[in-house]
Write a protein that holds these residues in place. Structure first.
Motif, short mmCIF file in Angstrom:
data_model
loop_
_atom_site.label_atom_id
_atom_site.label_comp_id
_atom_site.label_asym_id
_atom_site.label_seq_id
_atom_site.Cartn_x
_atom_site.Cartn_y
_atom_site.Cartn_z
N THR A 1 3.90 -31.93 56.45
CA THR A 1 5.05 -30.88 55.45
C THR A 1 3.98 -32.17 54.64
OG1 THR A 1 4.72 -33.78 57.06
CG2 THR A 1 6.05 -31.47 58.10
N ALA B 1 6.14 -34.79 51.18
CA ALA B 1 6.96 -35.39 50.45
C ALA B 1 6.89 -35.30 49.07
CB ALA B 1 7.40 -36.29 51.37
N GLN C 1 10.27 -29.83 42.64
CA GLN C 1 10.87 -28.48 44.01
C GLN C 1 10.51 -27.31 43.04
OE1 GLN C 1 11.32 -28.97 47.24
NE2 GLN C 1 13.30 -30.41 47.46
N SER D 1 9.80 -32.16 50.56
CA SER D 1 11.10 -32.14 50.53
C SER D 1 11.41 -33.79 49.41
CB SER D 1 10.88 -33.52 51.83
OG SER D 1 11.86 -34.18 52.10
N GLN E 1 12.83 -36.07 50.04
CA GLN E 1 13.60 -36.85 50.52
C GLN E 1 12.28 -38.23 50.90
OE1 GLN E 1 16.84 -37.49 50.75
NE2 GLN E 1 16.71 -35.77 49.73
#
Length: 199
Positions: free
Chosen positions: A91, A93, A106, A117, A119
């Protein structure tokens, strides 16, 4: 703030393409020549030397991120986060105080076929920070944030081109690159940039 960008390859990591301002434009050219505290300058419209060095290092050393939860702090354009995702992070972020930077990260991730992400993650195995020691006001806060992550057993990698406020004693250098940069931004065409691991 409306900023004209073009999808361009990252000089040190051409595998990655980002929506960037023209190479002949400086940071404060995009801000009308002045700094306004209510609207941060568009740091995200440039690919800074520290982020480029981190990206190159991660692409060349995918074992650093493979299967890990990665957090790119003060992501800017998102270049280091995108490199982590391309190199096999479980993952990724990408966070930034500037909402426009998170949106740019993004957009850039989508251009490279990866997902980020924006967040704050609940778990971080590897914390990335590119070009974050650029002022005496920011450096102590950033140092505290990175040390807190290290105490929580996260690995910490920093890309720094010798900005002057980098606490070198807390780190060991793992790589060094000569990074192409826009002269309009840095007043030079290359910066020797280290990738550093926090002790």
């Amino acid at each position: 703030m409306k900023v004209e960008t073009t999808l361009l390859p990252v000089p040190l990591a051409p595998e990655i393409r980002l929506h960037l301002a023209d190479r002949g434009v400086g940071l404060f050219d995009l801000a009308g020549g002045e700094f306004r505290s209510d609207e941060p300058p568009p740091f995200w419209a440039f690919v800074w030397a520290g982020g480029q060095a981190l990206a190159r290092y991660l692409l060349d050393h995918p074992a650093e991120v493979a299967g890990k939860s990665v957090h790119d702090l003060a992501t800017g354009s998102g270049v280091a986060a995108i490199a982590a995702a391309l190199a096999g992070a479980a993952t990724t972020a990408a966070t930034d105080l500037d909402p426009a930077a998170a949106a740019a990260a993004q957009r850039n991730a989508a251009a490279n076929g990866v997902t980020l992400s924006t967040q704050l993650p609940t778990k971080t195995d590897l914390l990335l920070a590119g070009d974050v020691f650029y002022s005496p006001a920011v450096a102590p806060t950033m140092t505290g944030t990175l040390r807190a992550a290290r105490r929580e057993n996260a690995e910490v990698l920093v890309g720094d081109p010798g900005r002057g406020y980098f606490p070198e004693r807390l780190f060991e250098k793992v790589a060094e690159y000569v990074v192409p940069v826009p002269a309009a931004l840095e007043e030079t065409e290359t910066l020797v940039t280290g990738v550093w691991r926090m002790r």
